[in-house]
Scaffold this motif. Structure first.
Motif, PDB file in Angstrom:
ATOM      1  N   LEU A 146      -7.658  33.066  22.590  1.00  0.00           N
ATOM      2  CA  LEU A 146      -6.431  32.524  23.061  1.00  0.00           C
ATOM      3  C   LEU A 146      -5.310  33.291  22.249  1.00  0.00           C
ATOM      4  O   LEU A 146      -5.400  33.230  20.978  1.00  0.00           O
ATOM      5  CB  LEU A 146      -6.187  31.058  22.707  1.00  0.00           C
ATOM      6  CG  LEU A 146      -6.993  30.002  23.838  1.00  0.00           C
ATOM      7  CD1 LEU A 146      -6.943  28.648  23.193  1.00  0.00           C
ATOM      8  CD2 LEU A 146      -6.472  29.987  25.060  1.00  0.00           C
ATOM      9  N   PRO A 147      -4.292  33.223  22.992  1.00  0.00           N
ATOM     10  CA  PRO A 147      -3.008  34.028  22.117  1.00  0.00           C
ATOM     11  C   PRO A 147      -2.443  33.070  20.976  1.00  0.00           C
ATOM     12  O   PRO A 147      -2.831  31.768  21.201  1.00  0.00           O
ATOM     13  CB  PRO A 147      -2.001  34.199  23.155  1.00  0.00           C
ATOM     14  CG  PRO A 147      -2.145  33.260  24.162  1.00  0.00           C
ATOM     15  CD  PRO A 147      -3.809  33.122  24.418  1.00  0.00           C
ATOM     16  N   GLY A 148      -1.833  33.628  20.179  1.00  0.00           N
ATOM     17  CA  GLY A 148      -1.424  32.781  18.768  1.00  0.00           C
ATOM     18  C   GLY A 148      -0.548  31.687  19.101  1.00  0.00           C
ATOM     19  O   GLY A 148      -0.716  30.759  18.374  1.00  0.00           O
ATOM     20  N   HIS A 149       0.396  32.015  20.017  1.00  0.00           N
ATOM     21  CA  HIS A 149       1.334  30.714  20.230  1.00  0.00           C
ATOM     22  C   HIS A 149       0.716  29.608  21.158  1.00  0.00           C
ATOM     23  O   HIS A 149       1.378  28.487  20.956  1.00  0.00           O
ATOM     24  CB  HIS A 149       2.547  31.426  21.269  1.00  0.00           C
ATOM     25  CG  HIS A 149       2.254  31.660  22.518  1.00  0.00           C
ATOM     26  ND1 HIS A 149       1.650  32.752  22.857  1.00  0.00           N
ATOM     27  CD2 HIS A 149       2.222  31.150  23.675  1.00  0.00           C
ATOM     28  CE1 HIS A 149       1.591  32.768  24.247  1.00  0.00           C
ATOM     29  NE2 HIS A 149       1.884  31.824  24.837  1.00  0.00           N
ATOM     30  N   ARG A 150      -0.339  29.894  21.473  1.00  0.00           N
ATOM     31  CA  ARG A 150      -1.240  28.878  22.318  1.00  0.00           C
ATOM     32  C   ARG A 150      -2.123  27.985  21.467  1.00  0.00           C
ATOM     33  O   ARG A 150      -2.657  26.924  21.899  1.00  0.00           O
ATOM     34  CB  ARG A 150      -2.103  29.542  23.519  1.00  0.00           C
ATOM     35  CG  ARG A 150      -1.032  29.669  24.565  1.00  0.00           C
ATOM     36  CD  ARG A 150      -0.690  28.371  25.415  1.00  0.00           C
ATOM     37  NE  ARG A 150      -1.899  27.837  25.662  1.00  0.00           N
ATOM     38  CZ  ARG A 150      -2.086  26.291  25.896  1.00  0.00           C
ATOM     39  NH1 ARG A 150      -1.389  25.485  25.403  1.00  0.00           N
ATOM     40  NH2 ARG A 150      -3.308  25.754  26.302  1.00  0.00           N
ATOM     41  N   ARG A 200       4.063  24.968  12.584  1.00  0.00           N
ATOM     42  CA  ARG A 200       3.737  24.643  13.856  1.00  0.00           C
ATOM     43  C   ARG A 200       2.764  23.663  13.584  1.00  0.00           C
ATOM     44  O   ARG A 200       3.099  22.431  14.387  1.00  0.00           O
ATOM     45  CB  ARG A 200       3.050  25.701  14.569  1.00  0.00           C
ATOM     46  CG  ARG A 200       3.896  27.065  14.888  1.00  0.00           C
ATOM     47  CD  ARG A 200       3.303  27.620  15.942  1.00  0.00           C
ATOM     48  NE  ARG A 200       4.114  29.055  15.973  1.00  0.00           N
ATOM     49  CZ  ARG A 200       3.648  30.198  15.691  1.00  0.00           C
ATOM     50  NH1 ARG A 200       2.520  30.069  14.907  1.00  0.00           N
ATOM     51  NH2 ARG A 200       4.303  31.212  15.857  1.00  0.00           N
ATOM     52  N   TRP A 201       1.852  23.701  12.607  1.00  0.00           N
ATOM     53  CA  TRP A 201       1.115  22.355  12.381  1.00  0.00           C
ATOM     54  C   TRP A 201       1.712  21.047  11.999  1.00  0.00           C
ATOM     55  O   TRP A 201       1.625  20.092  12.535  1.00  0.00           O
ATOM     56  CB  TRP A 201      -0.219  22.791  11.349  1.00  0.00           C
ATOM     57  CG  TRP A 201      -0.850  21.732  10.746  1.00  0.00           C
ATOM     58  CD1 TRP A 201      -2.134  20.965  11.294  1.00  0.00           C
ATOM     59  CD2 TRP A 201      -0.535  20.855   9.521  1.00  0.00           C
ATOM     60  NE1 TRP A 201      -2.587  20.060  10.780  1.00  0.00           N
ATOM     61  CE2 TRP A 201      -1.623  19.924   9.592  1.00  0.00           C
ATOM     62  CE3 TRP A 201       0.418  20.865   8.690  1.00  0.00           C
ATOM     63  CZ2 TRP A 201      -1.656  18.892   8.407  1.00  0.00           C
ATOM     64  CZ3 TRP A 201       0.224  19.848   7.679  1.00  0.00           C
ATOM     65  CH2 TRP A 201      -0.838  19.224   7.694  1.00  0.00           C
ATOM     66  N   LEU A 202       2.744  21.275  11.092  1.00  0.00           N
ATOM     67  CA  LEU A 202       3.511  20.187  10.712  1.00  0.00           C
ATOM     68  C   LEU A 202       4.351  19.626  11.943  1.00  0.00           C
ATOM     69  O   LEU A 202       4.404  18.277  11.942  1.00  0.00           O
ATOM     70  CB  LEU A 202       4.310  20.531   9.577  1.00  0.00           C
ATOM     71  CG  LEU A 202       5.474  19.474   8.878  1.00  0.00           C
ATOM     72  CD1 LEU A 202       4.412  18.516   8.337  1.00  0.00           C
ATOM     73  CD2 LEU A 202       6.257  19.981   7.877  1.00  0.00           C
ATOM     74  N   LEU A 203       5.047  20.499  12.535  1.00  0.00           N
ATOM     75  CA  LEU A 203       5.799  20.066  13.537  1.00  0.00           C
ATOM     76  C   LEU A 203       5.309  19.394  14.641  1.00  0.00           C
ATOM     77  O   LEU A 203       5.524  18.295  15.393  1.00  0.00           O
ATOM     78  CB  LEU A 203       6.651  21.020  14.223  1.00  0.00           C
ATOM     79  CG  LEU A 203       7.914  21.985  13.513  1.00  0.00           C
ATOM     80  CD1 LEU A 203       8.358  23.020  14.116  1.00  0.00           C
ATOM     81  CD2 LEU A 203       8.692  20.909  12.907  1.00  0.00           C
ATOM     82  N   LEU A 204       3.829  19.697  14.962  1.00  0.00           N
ATOM     83  CA  LEU A 204       3.045  19.064  15.947  1.00  0.00           C
ATOM     84  C   LEU A 204       2.978  17.617  15.483  1.00  0.00           C
ATOM     85  O   LEU A 204       2.824  16.696  16.226  1.00  0.00           O
ATOM     86  CB  LEU A 204       1.570  19.938  15.988  1.00  0.00           C
ATOM     87  CG  LEU A 204       0.731  19.615  17.055  1.00  0.00           C
ATOM     88  CD1 LEU A 204       1.457  19.975  18.372  1.00  0.00           C
ATOM     89  CD2 LEU A 204      -0.472  20.476  17.080  1.00  0.00           C
TER      90      LEU A 204
END
Length: 887
Positions: A97-101, A469-473
């Motif tokens: 998978l690409p990084g942004h996904r 990205r993990w935190l915002l999730l």
């Protein structure tokens, strides 16, 4: 009260006492499972009414989840946050998978794995077997995207089933198993719906040891009508519409309102809630289907001092306190972009340990300096600006930002370490005390600390962007619930409203797109979910419609709102409610839909509201002590703008030029020419080469600081360089004509007598020269010669040269056109002394009239309004079209 019914929980209480009454006064050995806390409170109240004894010990009233959590002696389950990180690590290592996904896919897969655990499903032993089942469902071989999803899901499913530490779903199942194995007393349950396979198996397993009995809860008073309507919808040819004959019509108690806008929908809901409160109704629920509508409704109710008990909560990503994190991340990413920096420093949640007045003053001084000097970004540049401007307090604030910024040096770190650094940054920024003093902030801090604690043992390394990205999730998924409000009005969601009787119910935002709710696309199609034994859309809709029937059936008064227009497109009412309306029309002769009345501010009298379409014309209460030439020009252009800018003091702050424009170019050239002519008042006394070098040096000095922040500054400097020779040609010719430089940036002023006092009129002249006829006022312009000639042809509209001539007693005045291959002075056409005298008379008459109370109307001239910052204040866009220039 009309439309209300007897307490349905009395039936359940009597059933329990009929079987277990011999235990009184001690029922504490019994357990009754309830769907939520409200049902427990209602059943307990019913038991108090039914038990004849004054004192008794009630049974344990508990939800399944809370009972399972009480099982002692178990190690904690693997946190969801850690499971999510493990899924992410697996996907990243797979390289498929690409990084942004990666994080979104990890979140979807983690949710799917929880569902599989809840369903007590075990993976096949081999992927080939799993793939064959999927191909049989689809009737064809798996294509590349479907094969990728299937392989990722299978590998993760199989791997995590072998994990020694159970995840939350497996731990829940094991805890329920322990409770079933230890069963020693009968178990009762009330109103449990949408049970998972794990929960159903628990009840079956418990029943092998002890009786498990369901307590009945009678359906609501409208249940028969709702059932008949939806049965008729499913089979209109088999079910007669007159099957509802004899029932009381709902019109007057129920209403379905189609609104044309969010504001109209919120105002209608607010008006009904306020009316119900005025009638003495104490339990009013708003079932929130549209979060934007709920925000507006809450604001309208709070305007009327009606607080709302919000059970739905708000995701932390939408809470005001999360704005601090958003801005902090933006500052780290963009090296302190000035807008983000100033916004961050103005937040009440940061630097809370600094005395408020000191902090506000320091930030205001820094903002003025930033706008004056045009610093766009770069913490080091802002620190230097504060030092050079003598802003010690602002420098101290920036130093604290720099200290916090050092915690985020480039590198890869465990998620727990990133969390610790974020909490450390909040400490250094003085945000922690402010967070702890705020309800949402305290919950956000607890969440951040919990995530850090849960990930403390995870040694995998992540970059800053991955951690963010993990935190915002997590911030998008976690919710803040304000528990301190106790109000008769609550916001809730449909499933949480089951088994609760409300005096008034608002179903807010019941559009077809929201009811039934649409599932987000996931890893598996509906067919695959059914084959695997997972809940599908049909099952979810059945559960949701059951909740809707229960809520509507128990409510006294009901208001349903929806939007007939959404984003300019026609909207549709929920098909379930459309069926109710049609069935009621056929069975009772009238529909439930009604037009939205013309509400104004949730019940306020229309006469008490201002008419925004009327051009404003306020009268001044107090005149300023001094007026500049530019302010006088503003009064001539639009009296209302003068009123807003100079009497209300609503002047906009200067914008920081992120790209250098012609205005900035003109300012720098003005400054350079002022220094050049002050140092060289007689040009003819020096050689041409020396003059060229001296002027070039002044230009370089003026453009030097701008080149540090503006990449276009050098291009503008070269633009002047091409015109420098032409300027010197003009300046030398001007001297030969008999004019001599006297002063640059000269301040001139006069005192104007008015009834009751005087007014100081002042202006700053770009250049004041002396000649045989008298003083000459020159104003440097970088506009085109054509534009300047047009100004001179419209006497009375541009006040600059006549006003300067009046202030300086000038014999000559003109614009010096700098931005052309041929520099020239455009002199005032006509008698300058007469023009100055007329300007003085007009100025005096205007301010005398204002002192006497003359109004300051908005002119509405298109050329002035086009770039006016007060356009929203005067409501220019809402005037009648025929009133383009109101008198």
């Amino acid at each position: 009260m009309a439309g209300m019914q007897t307490d349905p929980y009395a039936t359940a209480a009597r059933q329990l006492l009929a079987r277990e009454g011999h235990r009184l006064p001690d029922l504490s050995g019994l357990t009754v499972l309830v769907p939520h806390y409200h049902a427990a409170q209602a059943l307990l109240a019913a038991l108090r009414r039914e038990v004849a004894q004054p004192v008794f010990l009630p049974p344990r009233l508990v939800t399944l989840a809370a009972w399972a959590a009480s099982v002692p002696g178990r190690a904690p389950a693997e946190p969801d946050s850690l499971r999510l990180a493990e899924v992410y690590a697996f996907l990243k290592a797979s390289g498929r998978l690409p990084g942004h996904r990666l994080w979104p896919a990890a979140s979807e897969l983690a949710a799917l794995l929880r569902e599989l655990s809840d369903g007590l499903l075990a993976p096949p032993r081999h992927y080939a077997e799993f793939a064959a089942r999927l191909e049989a469902i689809h009737g064809r071989a798996l294509n590349a995207p479907m094969g990728l999803e299937a392989s990722l899901a299978f590998e993760l499913w199989y791997a995590l089933q072998q994990a020694r530490v159970p995840d939350r779903a497996r731990d829940y199942a094991e805890r329920l198993g322990s409770l079933a194995d230890a069963a020693a007393q009968p178990l009762y349950h009330l109103g449990l719906a949408a049970l998972s396979a794990v929960e159903r198996r628990f009840l079956e397993r418990y029943a092998r040891r002890q009786p498990v009995r369901e307590l009945d809860l009678p359906p609501g008073q409208r249940a028969a009508f709702l059932s008949a309507a939806w049965d008729w919808e499913a089979a209109p040819l088999r079910v007669r519409a007159d099957s509802g004959a004899g029932m009381a019509p709902l019109a007057g108690e129920w209403a379905i309102l189609g609104a044309r806008s969010l504001e109209e929908e919120a105002q209608a809901a607010a008006a009904h809630v306020l009316e119900w409160l005025a009638e003495g109704r104490e339990g009013i629920a708003v079932v929130v289907l549209d979060r934007m509508g709920a925000r507006r409704l809450r604001a309208l109710l709070e305007r009327h001092r009606v607080l709302v008990q919000d059970e739905t909560g708000w995701t932390f990503s939408t809470a005001a306190v999360s704005h601090v994190l958003d801005r902090w991340f933006a500052l780290l990413q963009d090296d302190c972009y000035h807008r983000d920096l100033l916004d961050f420093l103005k937040s009440p949640y940061v630097l809370a340990d600094v005395e408020p007045a000191t902090r506000r003053r320091a930030v205001a001084e820094l903002e003025q300096a930033v706008r004056r000097k045009g610093v766009v970004e770069g913490l080091a540049r802002f620190v230097r600006l504060a030092r050079e401007s003598g802003l010690e307090a602002a420098g101290a604030l920036l130093a604290r930002l720099g200290s916090a910024q050092t915690l985020f040096a480039p590198g890869r770190r465990p998620l727990g370490d990133w969390q610790a650094r974020l909490l450390g940054a909040l400490d250094r920024l003085g945000a922690t005390p402010a967070f702890e003093a705020d309800a949402a902030g305290a919950q956000l801090l607890a969440l951040l600390r919990r995530l850090g604690s849960e990930l403390a043992g995870d040694a995998a390394l992540y970059g800053y962007a991955e951690w963010r990205r993990w935190l915002l999730l997590h911030l998008d998924e976690a919710t803040f619930v304000e528990a301190a409000v106790d109000s008769p009005v609550c916001f809730t969601h449909l499933r949480a409203a089951r088994l609760r009787a409300f005096d008034g119910l608002v179903l807010l935002g019941a559009d077809a797109a929201r009811l039934p709710e649409r599932p987000r696309p996931g890893f598996f199609s509906e067919a695959v979910r059914r084959e695997l034994g997972l809940p599908g859309q049909a099952q979810r809709e059945a559960e949701l419609r059951g909740a809707l029937a229960d809520v509507l059936g128990r409510a006294g008064r009901v208001l349903v709102t929806w939007r007939v227009l959404r984003d300019g497109e026609p909207g549709a009412l929920s098909p379930w409610l459309e069926a109710l309306d049609l069935y009621h029309r056929l069975a009772c002769g009238t529909g439930l839909k009604a037009p939205v009345p013309a509400y104004t501010a949730a019940g306020a009298s229309p006469a008490a509201l201002p008419a925004p379409e009327a051009p404003p014309a306020p009268a001044p209460a107090v005149l300023p002590d001094r007026v500049s030439v530019s302010a006088w020009q503003g009064l001539v252009d639009c009296p209302y703008r003068f009123y807003a800018r100079h009497l209300l003091r609503l002047n906009e702050l200067d914008e920081v030029a992120e790209e250098m424009d012609k205005r900035d170019y003109g300012t720098l050239v003005h400054a350079a020419l002022a220094r050049f002519h002050t140092a060289h008042p007689e040009l003819a006394a020096e050689g041409r080469a020396e003059l060229e070098a001296a002027l070039a040096a002044e230009i370089d000095a003026a453009f030097g600081p701008a080149r540090e922040n503006q990449f276009l500054a050098e291009a503008w400097r070269l633009r002047w360089q091409r015109r420098q020779a032409a300027y010197l040609d003009w300046a030398l010719a001007w001297e030969r004509a008999g004019w001599r430089f006297e002063r640059a940036e000269a301040l001139a002023a006069v005192e104007v007598a008015l009834p009751g006092g005087t007014l100081r009129f002042e202006g700053r002249l770009d250049r004041l020269d002396a000649g045989r006829q008298g003083p000459a006022v020159l104003d440097y312009k970088t506009q085109s010669a054509q534009t300047l000639r047009a100004k001179l042809r419209r006497p009375g509209e541009d006040v600059q040269l006549p006003a300067y001539a009046w202030l300086a007693g000038a014999a000559a005045a003109g614009f010096v056109c700098l931005d052309a291959d041929r520099v020239e002075a455009l002199a005032w056409p006509g008698d300058l002394a007469e023009a100055a005298e007329r300007e003085a008379a007009r100025f005096g008459a205007a301010f005398a009239a204002l002192a006497a109370g003359a109004p300051l109307p908005a002119q509405g001239a298109a050329a002035v309004c086009r770039h006016c910052e007060m356009r929203g204040l005067c409501r220019r866009d809402y005037w009648p079209a025929a009133d383009e220039r109101p008198r």
